[in-house]
Design a protein around this motif. Structure first.
Motif, PDB file in Angstrom:
ATOM      1  N   THR A 103      55.073  -7.032 -34.181  1.00 21.60           N
ATOM      2  CA  THR A 103      54.680  -8.439 -34.095  1.00 21.60           C
ATOM      3  C   THR A 103      54.641  -8.980 -32.674  1.00 21.60           C
ATOM      4  O   THR A 103      54.013  -9.998 -32.414  1.00 21.60           O
ATOM      5  CB  THR A 103      55.646  -9.314 -34.920  1.00 21.60           C
ATOM      6  N   GLN A 104      55.321  -8.325 -31.721  1.00 21.66           N
ATOM      7  CA  GLN A 104      55.344  -8.836 -30.360  1.00 21.66           C
ATOM      8  C   GLN A 104      53.944  -8.807 -29.755  1.00 21.66           C
ATOM      9  O   GLN A 104      53.210  -7.830 -29.908  1.00 21.66           O
ATOM     10  CB  GLN A 104      56.290  -8.021 -29.465  1.00 21.66           C
ATOM     11  N   LEU A 105      53.594  -9.901 -29.077  1.00 19.67           N
ATOM     12  CA  LEU A 105      52.307  -9.993 -28.383  1.00 19.67           C
ATOM     13  C   LEU A 105      51.150  -9.648 -29.309  1.00 19.67           C
ATOM     14  O   LEU A 105      50.181  -9.007 -28.907  1.00 19.67           O
ATOM     15  CB  LEU A 105      52.288  -9.077 -27.157  1.00 19.67           C
ATOM     16  N   ASN A 130      63.368  -8.772 -19.761  1.00 23.53           N
ATOM     17  CA  ASN A 130      63.296  -9.348 -18.421  1.00 23.53           C
ATOM     18  C   ASN A 130      62.741 -10.771 -18.464  1.00 23.53           C
ATOM     19  O   ASN A 130      62.691 -11.457 -17.442  1.00 23.53           O
ATOM     20  CB  ASN A 130      62.425  -8.488 -17.507  1.00 23.53           C
ATOM     21  N   LYS A 131      62.349 -11.235 -19.662  1.00 27.27           N
ATOM     22  CA  LYS A 131      61.869 -12.603 -19.842  1.00 27.27           C
ATOM     23  C   LYS A 131      62.729 -13.293 -20.891  1.00 27.27           C
ATOM     24  O   LYS A 131      63.113 -12.675 -21.889  1.00 27.27           O
ATOM     25  CB  LYS A 131      60.403 -12.623 -20.276  1.00 27.27           C
ATOM     26  N   LEU A 177      62.012 -19.565 -33.454  1.00 26.76           N
ATOM     27  CA  LEU A 177      62.263 -18.942 -32.152  1.00 26.76           C
ATOM     28  C   LEU A 177      61.608 -17.566 -32.020  1.00 26.76           C
ATOM     29  O   LEU A 177      60.981 -17.283 -30.992  1.00 26.76           O
ATOM     30  CB  LEU A 177      63.764 -18.864 -31.886  1.00 26.76           C
ATOM     31  N   PRO A 178      61.729 -16.666 -33.014  1.00 25.18           N
ATOM     32  CA  PRO A 178      61.041 -15.380 -32.874  1.00 25.18           C
ATOM     33  C   PRO A 178      59.524 -15.532 -32.707  1.00 25.18           C
ATOM     34  O   PRO A 178      58.901 -14.783 -31.951  1.00 25.18           O
ATOM     35  CB  PRO A 178      61.392 -14.651 -34.172  1.00 25.18           C
ATOM     36  N   LYS A 179      58.929 -16.494 -33.399  1.00 28.15           N
ATOM     37  CA  LYS A 179      57.491 -16.714 -33.271  1.00 28.15           C
ATOM     38  C   LYS A 179      57.131 -17.135 -31.852  1.00 28.15           C
ATOM     39  O   LYS A 179      56.138 -16.666 -31.281  1.00 28.15           O
ATOM     40  CB  LYS A 179      57.032 -17.789 -34.262  1.00 28.15           C
ATOM     41  N   TYR A 184      54.999 -15.417 -26.289  1.00 21.93           N
ATOM     42  CA  TYR A 184      55.074 -15.339 -24.830  1.00 21.93           C
ATOM     43  C   TYR A 184      55.701 -14.046 -24.325  1.00 21.93           C
ATOM     44  O   TYR A 184      55.991 -13.925 -23.133  1.00 21.93           O
ATOM     45  CB  TYR A 184      55.848 -16.547 -24.289  1.00 21.93           C
ATOM     46  N   GLY A 185      55.918 -13.074 -25.200  1.00 24.30           N
ATOM     47  CA  GLY A 185      56.476 -11.793 -24.770  1.00 24.30           C
ATOM     48  C   GLY A 185      57.885 -11.912 -24.228  1.00 24.30           C
ATOM     49  O   GLY A 185      58.259 -11.245 -23.269  1.00 24.30           O
ATOM     50  N   VAL A 186      58.697 -12.763 -24.872  1.00 27.02           N
ATOM     51  CA  VAL A 186      60.074 -13.024 -24.436  1.00 27.02           C
ATOM     52  C   VAL A 186      61.034 -12.206 -25.291  1.00 27.02           C
ATOM     53  O   VAL A 186      60.878 -12.114 -26.507  1.00 27.02           O
ATOM     54  CB  VAL A 186      60.382 -14.531 -24.565  1.00 27.02           C
TER      55      VAL A 186
END
Length: 258
Positions: A103-105, A130-131, A177-179, A184-186
């Motif tokens: 699901t990321q990015l 790192n983000k 928050l996960p969404k 934003y690739g955090v």
């Protein structure tokens, strides 16, 4: 090397969280935070099934239950993402993780991975760490935390506020928050409470560290410090959404404590 030196090294490793324990009751150290921002790469050694869910087994150095990662496969000319995983069990140097859709990015115009994990695939953790997002009650605490960790790229809280409002939400929750982090690739979210600073894996909202926090400025802004103000554009969805974070410390102290 004598016993004293061995004991000193062992205590250092424990304090840095290298055995997968949540760190409590200490001042945050840059060494520990740096450690959780460095990617850890392993290889799948076993694939199992439990209650119709698939899991992978692999070796690890410092990972903790709740941390998320991705499975990668080398296709000779390029690498591709196979799936996401979340660690469910850590036993010494062996870890087990549940396989989930990636699901990321996520991008609607790119093809969705259509492969299943295999023994020998790479599994990578902390590649997004790192983000981070930072949820703080006021400008002073926001700037203080950012200054302590110059090696982390803190994504503006303005963007988090904008994302919540685009979803018709006011409170950041374990669902929203996960969404936002995937958008934003955090990889991490820092939350400043009245007495504690909680650090969470943002994809699973699992607390991976917690430290004492001393605030000199106890003023608050709802739902958190940001340079902008959004009120949902007058939408009905926003007007009906939860606004429990208007009581900042009560809301986030509860979230950190869970």
């Amino acid at each position: 090397m004598n016993k004293t030196h061995i004991l000193a090294i062992l205590m250092l490793l424990i304090n840095m969280g290298l055995f997968g324990n949540i760190i409590y009751g200490q001042q945050p150290t840059q060494d520990f935070i740096k450690n959780i921002t460095q990617p850890e790469i392993s290889e799948i050694t076993e694939i199992t099934k439990q209650n119709n869910e698939d899991f992978i087994v692999f070796s690890n150095i410092s990972l903790q239950v709740g941390e998320s990662g991705i499975i990668m496969r080398d296709l000779t000319s390029y690498e591709t993402i196979v799936a996401s995983v979340v660690i469910t069990k850590v036993e010494h140097t062996k870890a087990t993780a549940k396989i989930l859709p990636f699901t990321q990015l996520s991008q609607p115009y790119l093809p969705t991975p259509n492969m299943t994990p295999q023994v020998g695939d790479k599994v990578i953790f902390r590649s997004f760490n790192n983000k981070a997002f930072l949820i703080a009650p006021n400008e002073e605490s926001y700037k203080t935390i950012i200054a302590q960790y110059p090696f982390i790229e803190f994504v503006s809280s303005d963007l988090l506020m904008g994302f919540l409002n685009s979803q018709g939400k006011h409170d950041p929750t374990q669902k929203t928050l996960p969404k936002a982090c995937n958008e934003y690739g955090v990889g991490l979210v820092f939350i400043v409470g009245s007495k504690q600073l909680g650090i969470f894996n943002c994809q699973s909202i699992t607390r991976i560290a917690q430290y004492p926090n001393t605030l000199s400025d106890t003023t608050t802004k709802s739902p958190f410090y940001t340079r902008t103000n959004f009120e949902g554009g007058g939408s009905l969805t926003y007007s009906l959404s939860s606004k429990k974070s208007k009581n900042y410390f009560l809301y986030y102290d509860t979230l950190i404590g869970n």
